[in-house]
Design an enzyme around this catalytic site. Structure first.
Site, short mmCIF file in Angstrom:
data_model
loop_
_atom_site.label_atom_id
_atom_site.label_comp_id
_atom_site.label_asym_id
_atom_site.label_seq_id
_atom_site.Cartn_x
_atom_site.Cartn_y
_atom_site.Cartn_z
CB VAL A 89 -0.94 0.01 1.22
CG1 VAL A 89 -1.76 1.30 1.26
CG2 VAL A 89 -1.86 -1.21 1.21
N GLY A 97 -6.56 1.23 6.71
CA GLY A 97 -7.02 -0.14 6.84
C GLY A 97 -6.98 -0.94 5.56
N GLY A 99 -4.39 -2.38 3.91
CA GLY A 99 -3.59 -3.60 4.00
C GLY A 99 -4.36 -4.71 4.68
CG ASN A 126 8.85 -4.40 6.52
OD1 ASN A 126 8.46 -3.50 7.26
ND2 ASN A 126 8.37 -4.57 5.30
CE1 TYR A 133 1.56 -8.32 6.41
CE2 TYR A 133 3.86 -8.93 6.66
CZ TYR A 133 2.84 -8.38 5.92
OH TYR A 133 3.11 -7.87 4.68
#
Length: 160
Positions: A89, A97, A99, A126, A133
């Site tokens: 993104v 929101g 992603g 990252n 995640y």
């Protein structure tokens, strides 16, 4: 008010999606490794036997995010799954929101098709992505190491 949407990639999106993939390669400090063209992406997504699929995130009809994925298969589970090749993104659109909604669309694909896995790789440096995640319930597969054959090594093995 900003109008956002998640939808399947359409042929008119290809130029923008290729731009986003190149932006991702730049973010991942490997722009020299990204050679994707519109023609290659068109063939992969819309050719005779498509093996690549994708969704885009839009803001006011402008494509600002992408999820490119393909099917894999788990012999242990006995079902297909989805492997997410790219999720990106644009930085100016993060925080909306998008992603999460792209990942949700892929999770919905898995659930609807009876797939038991949604997998992807993330660079170990990252931390923002890893944190994101994990906030969704994803678990790092730290005991697994990715291996890859490319270039001369692939040619040497494949030419035998």
């Amino acid at each position: 008010m900003t109008d956002t949407a998640i939808r399947r990639i359409q042929p008119d999106d290809l130029t923008r999606v290729v731009e986003l993939v190149h932006e991702l390669a730049d973010y991942e400090k490997a722009p020299h490794e990204c050679h994707l063209t519109v023609e290659q992406l068109r063939d992969a997504l819309f050719g005779d036997n498509p093996a690549l699929f994708g969704h885009v995130a839009t803001v006011d009809d402008d494509v600002v995010g992408v999820a490119l994925w393909f099917l894999n298969f788990s012999t242990w589970r006995g079902t297909h799954g989805i492997y997410l090749e790219d999720l990106y993104v644009r930085p100016g659109q993060r925080g909306l929101g998008l992603g999460q909604r792209l990942l949700q669309a892929l999770a919905q694909e898995c659930v609807a098709r009876g797939f038991e896995r949604l997998e992807w790789s993330v660079l170990d440096w990252n931390e923002p992505a890893i944190g994101f995640y994990r906030s969704l319930g994803a678990v790092g597969m730290d005991e697994w190491t990715v291996h890859r054959l490319t270039g001369d090594a692939l040619q040497a093995l494949g030419g035998q």
